[in-house]
Enzyme design. Structure first.
Site, PDB file in Angstrom:
ATOM      1  N   ARG A  87      -6.286   2.779   2.586  1.00  0.00           N
ATOM      2  CA  ARG A  87      -6.205   3.710   1.464  1.00  0.00           C
ATOM      3  C   ARG A  87      -6.902   3.155   0.217  1.00  0.00           C
ATOM      4  O   ARG A  87      -7.495   3.883  -0.549  1.00  0.00           O
ATOM      5  CB  ARG A  87      -4.719   3.908   1.143  1.00  0.00           C
ATOM      6  CG  ARG A  87      -4.305   5.305   0.831  1.00  0.00           C
ATOM      7  CD  ARG A  87      -2.841   5.362   0.432  1.00  0.00           C
ATOM      8  NE  ARG A  87      -1.889   4.919   1.429  1.00  0.00           N
ATOM      9  CZ  ARG A  87      -1.373   5.714   2.378  1.00  0.00           C
ATOM     10  NH1 ARG A  87      -1.738   6.957   2.466  1.00  0.00           N
ATOM     11  NH2 ARG A  87      -0.499   5.236   3.245  1.00  0.00           N
ATOM     12  N   TYR A  88      -6.767   1.872  -0.009  1.00  0.00           N
ATOM     13  CA  TYR A  88      -7.342   1.199  -1.184  1.00  0.00           C
ATOM     14  C   TYR A  88      -8.442   0.253  -0.692  1.00  0.00           C
ATOM     15  O   TYR A  88      -8.340  -0.280   0.409  1.00  0.00           O
ATOM     16  CB  TYR A  88      -6.298   0.346  -1.896  1.00  0.00           C
ATOM     17  CG  TYR A  88      -5.046   1.045  -2.326  1.00  0.00           C
ATOM     18  CD1 TYR A  88      -4.950   1.639  -3.591  1.00  0.00           C
ATOM     19  CD2 TYR A  88      -3.937   1.088  -1.496  1.00  0.00           C
ATOM     20  CE1 TYR A  88      -3.780   2.255  -3.994  1.00  0.00           C
ATOM     21  CE2 TYR A  88      -2.769   1.712  -1.892  1.00  0.00           C
ATOM     22  CZ  TYR A  88      -2.691   2.293  -3.145  1.00  0.00           C
ATOM     23  OH  TYR A  88      -1.530   2.903  -3.545  1.00  0.00           O
ATOM     24  N   CYS A 104      16.625   4.026   9.951  1.00  0.00           N
ATOM     25  CA  CYS A 104      17.183   4.480   8.683  1.00  0.00           C
ATOM     26  C   CYS A 104      17.093   6.001   8.654  1.00  0.00           C
ATOM     27  O   CYS A 104      16.053   6.568   9.002  1.00  0.00           O
ATOM     28  CB  CYS A 104      16.389   3.869   7.530  1.00  0.00           C
ATOM     29  SG  CYS A 104      16.147   2.091   7.726  1.00  0.00           S
TER      30      CYS A 104
END
Ligand code: SF4
Length: 341
Positions: A87-88, A104
């Site tokens: 992404r970066y 979770c």
């Protein structure tokens, strides 16, 4: 006492955690697992126990609100090869497997973890590492999942060695729930597998409530920090788990005492079936403002939002300085450098 991971309605009901029919209905849609250690930490007489709330399936997970999506942080759009999210420019995610020690109930990758996709196969593994090798701008590799510490130690060692051999990779950051969910896995073999000759390893520990820092978890964290591995804390802001300033204060103090620097307090992503966990941003900002006066800077995480669609993370305040007026920790307003106005 049950020493097996709870995975079915029968397991949860036998442990006194929820009813079998509910658990099995939710398990048809999302992965379900709770380790015996975390099950032991639940105070059975408390119907709002914050540990149970994070792991015991709830029928509200089957309700999907309009803003919720299967890929809330846009992993898919930024995945050039399987197992990589880029992404970066200077960093990327490497997801070698999609299994976790616990599932979770608010997970942002809940549509993928614990399903049929397991580990990358050998060809996918090689392609992912080749991608990292080919991208010299990648300074940091964030290993996430699933939980990378679920990898067999031999595979973990192989992965760490492969990354260590890529000269432009300076930082390997590994995100894990294992130190709190299944700390016995942090043994000598695992710690040896984590050692790097050249690059620097950071470990981010996902922990949402002080009670997750049980004595075995603390022992595992000590072993990791004794091995010279710096620890970061990663927390999700969750209704009914940690949505009080005093709860966050206790958690962040306990992290710092155990050599974990609180790093991010995540605004909950719009993952499917998680509405009952959502705390509005304005409330999160109030909690952060309250924390400012309660604990020192070393205990303060950044309150962070992953922009839906994959546009990256941004801090979401609160802001203290606006139009030349600065607010102090008690909420009083002051002119900032009035002589300069
Ligand atoms: S450990 Fe992380 S990836 Fe696994 S279920 Fe929890 S939030 Fe999701």
């Amino acid at each position: 006492m049950n020493r097996r991971t709870l995975r079915s309605g029968e397991d949860f009901a036998a442990a006194g955690l929820g009813d079998a029919v509910t658990v099995d209905r939710v398990a048809e849609r999302y992965a379900v697992a709770m380790t015996p250690l975390l099950a032991d930490l639940v105070e059975r007489e408390d119907p709002a126990d914050p540990i149970a709330r994070q792991f015991v399936p709830d029928l509200r997970e089957l309700e999907i609100s309009p803003a919720e999506r299967a890929d809330p942080i846009g992993d898919h759009a930024f995945s050039p090869v399987k197992g990589i999210v880029h992404r970066y420019p200077d960093r990327l995610l490497f997801t070698p497997l999609l299994h976790c020690p616990v599932y979770c109930r608010f997970c942002f990758r809940r549509e993928r973890v614990g399903g049929a996709e397991k580990m990358l196969d050998d060809a996918e593994w090689s392609a992912a590492l080749d991608y990292i090798r080919a991208h010299e701008e990648v300074w940091e590799v964030v290993i996430t999942g699933g939980d990378p510490l679920m990898l067999p130690p031999a595979r973990l060692r192989q992965m760490m060695a492969a990354l260590d051999a890529i000269p432009h990779v300076q930082i390997v950051r590994l995100h894990s729930r294992i130190p709190v969910a299944d700390p016995d896995r942090i043994d000598e073999e695992t710690i040896a597998a984590l050692s790097l000759e050249r690059a620097t390893l950071w470990l981010a520990v996902h922990c949402n409530h002080q009670r997750e820092l049980s004595p075995p978890a603390i022992a595992a964290l000590r072993a990791l920090s004794r091995a010279g591995i710096p620890l970061l804390g990663q927390t999700v802001l969750l209704r009914g788990v940690n949505d009080k300033a005093e709860t966050l204060e206790a958690l962040f103090r306990a992290m710092v005492v155990n050599r974990i620097k609180p790093y991010y307090l995540h605004q909950l992503d719009f993952a499917t079936g998680t509405e009952h966990f959502r705390v509005p941003v304005e409330e999160g900002q109030r909690l952060m403002r309250d924390l400012r006066g309660r604990v020192s800077g070393v205990c303060q995480p950044t309150y962070i939002l992953d922009i839906p669609g994959g546009h990256g993370k941004v801090p979401i305040g609160p802001a203290y300085l606006q139009d030349g007026i600065v607010m102090d920790w008690q909420g009083d307003a002051h002119d900032y450098a009035p002589d300069l106005n």
